[in-house]
Write an enzyme that holds these catalytic residues in place. Structure first.
Site, PDB file in Angstrom:
ATOM      1  N   GLY A   8       0.828  -1.211   0.000  1.00 32.17           N
ATOM      2  CA  GLY A   8       0.000   0.000   0.000  1.00 32.17           C
ATOM      3  C   GLY A   8       0.856   1.252   0.000  1.00 32.17           C
ATOM      4  N   ARG A  11      -0.228   5.495  -1.681  1.00 34.21           N
ATOM      5  CA  ARG A  11      -0.901   6.684  -1.133  1.00 34.21           C
ATOM      6  C   ARG A  11      -0.691   6.748   0.380  1.00 34.21           C
ATOM      7  NH1 ARG A  11      -6.427   6.077  -1.580  1.00 34.21           N
ATOM      8  NH2 ARG A  11      -6.338   3.945  -2.345  1.00 34.21           N
ATOM      9  N   VAL A  60      -3.065  -7.529  -1.942  1.00 33.97           N
ATOM     10  CA  VAL A  60      -2.655  -8.236  -0.721  1.00 33.97           C
ATOM     11  C   VAL A  60      -3.772  -9.106  -0.143  1.00 33.97           C
ATOM     12  CG1 VAL A  60      -0.929  -6.487  -0.046  1.00 33.97           C
ATOM     13  CG2 VAL A  60      -3.259  -6.360   0.893  1.00 33.97           C
ATOM     14  N   SER A 140      -3.942  -0.314  14.158  1.00 34.57           N
ATOM     15  CA  SER A 140      -4.808   0.847  14.382  1.00 34.57           C
ATOM     16  C   SER A 140      -5.229   0.926  15.844  1.00 34.57           C
ATOM     17  CB  SER A 140      -6.058   0.717  13.508  1.00 34.57           C
ATOM     18  OG  SER A 140      -7.003   1.698  13.857  1.00 34.57           O
ATOM     19  N   TYR A 153     -12.907  -4.420  11.129  1.00 37.32           N
ATOM     20  CA  TYR A 153     -11.592  -3.751  11.127  1.00 37.32           C
ATOM     21  C   TYR A 153     -10.888  -3.946  12.476  1.00 37.32           C
ATOM     22  CZ  TYR A 153      -8.432   0.284  10.207  1.00 37.32           C
ATOM     23  OH  TYR A 153      -7.353   1.120  10.024  1.00 37.32           O
ATOM     24  N   ALA A 155     -11.318  -6.374  14.594  1.00 36.95           N
ATOM     25  CA  ALA A 155     -10.913  -7.785  14.707  1.00 36.95           C
ATOM     26  C   ALA A 155      -9.653  -8.041  13.892  1.00 36.95           C
ATOM     27  CB  ALA A 155     -12.040  -8.693  14.222  1.00 36.95           C
ATOM     28  N   ALA A 156      -9.611  -7.488  12.673  1.00 38.08           N
ATOM     29  CA  ALA A 156      -8.450  -7.708  11.809  1.00 38.08           C
ATOM     30  C   ALA A 156      -7.191  -7.103  12.415  1.00 38.08           C
ATOM     31  CB  ALA A 156      -8.714  -7.097  10.431  1.00 38.08           C
ATOM     32  N   LYS A 157      -7.286  -5.862  12.892  1.00 38.73           N
ATOM     33  CA  LYS A 157      -6.106  -5.184  13.429  1.00 38.73           C
ATOM     34  C   LYS A 157      -5.673  -5.820  14.749  1.00 38.73           C
ATOM     35  CE  LYS A 157      -5.566  -1.959  10.213  1.00 38.73           C
ATOM     36  NZ  LYS A 157      -4.477  -2.078   9.227  1.00 38.73           N
TER      37      LYS A 157
HETATM   38  P1  NAP Z   1      -5.161   5.081   2.175  1.00 32.48           P
HETATM   39  O1  NAP Z   1      -4.727   6.493   2.067  1.00 32.48           O
HETATM   40  O2  NAP Z   1      -6.578   4.706   1.902  1.00 32.48           O
HETATM   41  O3  NAP Z   1      -4.192   4.196   1.245  1.00 32.48           O
HETATM   42  C1  NAP Z   1      -4.376   2.819   1.195  1.00 32.48           C
HETATM   43  C2  NAP Z   1      -3.225   2.185   0.484  1.00 32.48           C
HETATM   44  O4  NAP Z   1      -3.358   0.763   0.572  1.00 32.48           O
HETATM   45  C3  NAP Z   1      -3.161   2.523  -0.993  1.00 32.48           C
HETATM   46  O5  NAP Z   1      -1.819   2.580  -1.380  1.00 32.48           O
HETATM   47  C4  NAP Z   1      -3.872   1.334  -1.642  1.00 32.48           C
HETATM   48  O6  NAP Z   1      -3.483   1.065  -2.981  1.00 32.48           O
HETATM   49  C5  NAP Z   1      -3.403   0.225  -0.739  1.00 32.48           C
HETATM   50  N1  NAP Z   1      -4.279  -0.948  -0.754  1.00 32.48           N
HETATM   51  C6  NAP Z   1      -5.562  -1.037  -0.343  1.00 32.48           C
HETATM   52  N2  NAP Z   1      -6.026  -2.276  -0.533  1.00 32.48           N
HETATM   53  C7  NAP Z   1      -5.007  -2.982  -1.088  1.00 32.48           C
HETATM   54  C8  NAP Z   1      -4.875  -4.304  -1.553  1.00 32.48           C
HETATM   55  N3  NAP Z   1      -5.890  -5.185  -1.467  1.00 32.48           N
HETATM   56  N4  NAP Z   1      -3.687  -4.701  -2.078  1.00 32.48           N
HETATM   57  C9  NAP Z   1      -2.651  -3.822  -2.169  1.00 32.48           C
HETATM   58  N5  NAP Z   1      -2.725  -2.552  -1.753  1.00 32.48           N
HETATM   59  C10 NAP Z   1      -3.897  -2.138  -1.227  1.00 32.48           C
HETATM   60  O7  NAP Z   1      -4.875   4.486   3.627  1.00 32.48           O
HETATM   61  P2  NAP Z   1      -3.938   5.039   4.825  1.00 32.48           P
HETATM   62  O8  NAP Z   1      -4.753   5.925   5.663  1.00 32.48           O
HETATM   63  O9  NAP Z   1      -2.623   5.474   4.301  1.00 32.48           O
HETATM   64  O10 NAP Z   1      -3.770   3.671   5.649  1.00 32.48           O
HETATM   65  C11 NAP Z   1      -2.590   2.888   5.629  1.00 32.48           C
HETATM   66  C12 NAP Z   1      -2.666   1.894   6.771  1.00 32.48           C
HETATM   67  O11 NAP Z   1      -2.803   2.600   8.004  1.00 32.48           O
HETATM   68  C13 NAP Z   1      -3.863   0.946   6.702  1.00 32.48           C
HETATM   69  O12 NAP Z   1      -3.470  -0.329   7.146  1.00 32.48           O
HETATM   70  C14 NAP Z   1      -4.841   1.542   7.678  1.00 32.48           C
HETATM   71  O13 NAP Z   1      -5.713   0.580   8.195  1.00 32.48           O
HETATM   72  C15 NAP Z   1      -3.900   2.086   8.726  1.00 32.48           C
HETATM   73  N6  NAP Z   1      -4.469   3.148   9.550  1.00 32.48           N
HETATM   74  C16 NAP Z   1      -4.811   4.354   9.001  1.00 32.48           C
HETATM   75  C17 NAP Z   1      -5.326   5.334   9.832  1.00 32.48           C
HETATM   76  C18 NAP Z   1      -5.706   6.695   9.319  1.00 32.48           C
HETATM   77  O14 NAP Z   1      -6.228   7.487  10.120  1.00 32.48           O
HETATM   78  N7  NAP Z   1      -5.469   7.040   8.085  1.00 32.48           N
HETATM   79  C19 NAP Z   1      -5.511   5.076  11.190  1.00 32.48           C
HETATM   80  C20 NAP Z   1      -5.149   3.845  11.710  1.00 32.48           C
HETATM   81  C21 NAP Z   1      -4.625   2.888  10.869  1.00 32.48           C
HETATM   82  P3  NAP Z   1      -4.212   1.784  -4.265  1.00 32.48           P
HETATM   83  O15 NAP Z   1      -3.680   3.197  -4.279  1.00 32.48           O
HETATM   84  O16 NAP Z   1      -3.771   0.981  -5.443  1.00 32.48           O
HETATM   85  O17 NAP Z   1      -5.680   1.732  -3.993  1.00 32.48           O
END
Ligand code: NAP
Length: 242
Positions: A8, A11, A60, A140, A153, A155-157
């Site tokens: 991921g 972005r 993934v 998370s 979510y 449960a997964a985390k």
């Molecule tokens: P995001 O901006 O929505 O970006 C998600 C990223 O994951 C993108 O690069 C996307 O690729 C990729 N992705 C999604 N599904 C995928 C798959 N099946 N296979 C491969 N790549 C996949 O998310 P983010 O906020 O940066 O979150 C990153 C991590 O932090 C996640 O695990 C999220 O649960 C965790 N998190 C985020 C927050 C928050 O507040 N933002 C808080 C707690 C935890 P594409 O660009 O190709 O779609």
């Protein structure tokens, strides 16, 4: 060549981690699911940071794709060793449990939890052979505290947190550390639909976090100097929960 694989990486938090790890001298493997334009933008930022890398597209949530694409990359890249693995790719698909569909449960569990198992198992072998590795799982606040509307979510985390602690005990003597980062609210596409104004009032530091602030913690855990830190969950949440 020392490599860092960031799932991921196209972005948000993953992109910030790619750029940060590039500045530390790692060759960056940017995984993404479908957004090739954003993935290429990450690669440009990696190059701007003085680094180098490549894109590696696979879903993934699909164990066959992981085996095929990542497995073939590993087999074909004898000179490149993944020293740092950041399991960052994730999705949320919120719903109260009474209305949650099978699909919502399955997709969130596959993308956030199963991915940890299938990606890490593939990468682990060469870390074990080389007796060095850094595995960082992005979990998370939801996996620590549980949040209403996120049984899937949370449960997964929480599952990844358990696996982090278990794997840390398995591989500690082989020079491999396994840790988790637990962000609270971070400004990315994932949190775009949330009411930031209302939510930030609840956060002691009174703002959402930045992807770069999570990347900073990832770089710390990835450093050779963090060798004595393993099996830990580091919260990055502005004091929202401890
Ligand atoms: P995001 O901006 O929505 O970006 C998600 C990223 O994951 C993108 O690069 C996307 O690729 C990729 N992705 C999604 N599904 C995928 C798959 N099946 N296979 C491969 N790549 C996949 O998310 P983010 O906020 O940066 O979150 C990153 C991590 O932090 C996640 O695990 C999220 O649960 C965790 N998190 C985020 C927050 C928050 O507040 N933002 C808080 C707690 C935890 P594409 O660009 O190709 O779609």
């Amino acid at each position: 060549m020392k490599c860092a694989l960031i799932t991921g990486g196209s972005r948000g938090i993953g992109r910030a981690i790619c750029t940060r790890m590039a500045a530390l001298g790692y060759y960056i493997i940017v995984n993404y699911k479908s957004n090739v334009e954003e993935a290429n933008k990450t690669l440009s930022l990696v190059e701007e940071a003085g680094g180098n890398g490549e894109l590696l597209q696979f879903d993934v949530a699909d164990k066959d794709q992981i085996q095929k694409v990542l497995g073939e990359w590993i087999a074909a890249s004898e000179e490149k060793h993944i020293e740092v693995l950041v399991n960052n790719a994730g999705i949320r698909d919120d719903s109260l449990m009474a209305w949650m569909t099978d699909e919502q449960w399955d997709n969130v569990l596959k993308t956030n939890l199963d991915s940890f198992f299938y990606v890490t198992r593939l990468v682990l072998n060469s870390m074990l052979e080389r007796k060095y590795g850094r595995i960082i799982n992005v979990v998370s606040l939801s996996g620590l505290k549980g949040l209403a509307g996120q049984t899937n979510y949370s449960a997964a985390k929480a599952g990844v947190i358990g696996a982090t602690k278990a794997l840390a005990q398995e591989v500690g003597r082989q020079g491999i550390t396994v840790n988790a980062l637990a962000p609270g609210f971070i400004k990315t596409d994932m949190t775009e639909d949330l009411n930031e104004k209302e939510l930030k009032a609840l956060i002691p530091v009174k703002r959402f976090g930045l992807p770069e602030e999570v990347a900073h913690a990832a770089a710390f855990l990835a450093s050779p100097e963090a060798a004595y830190i393993t099996g830990q969950v580091l919260s990055i949440n502005g004091g929202l929960y401890s």
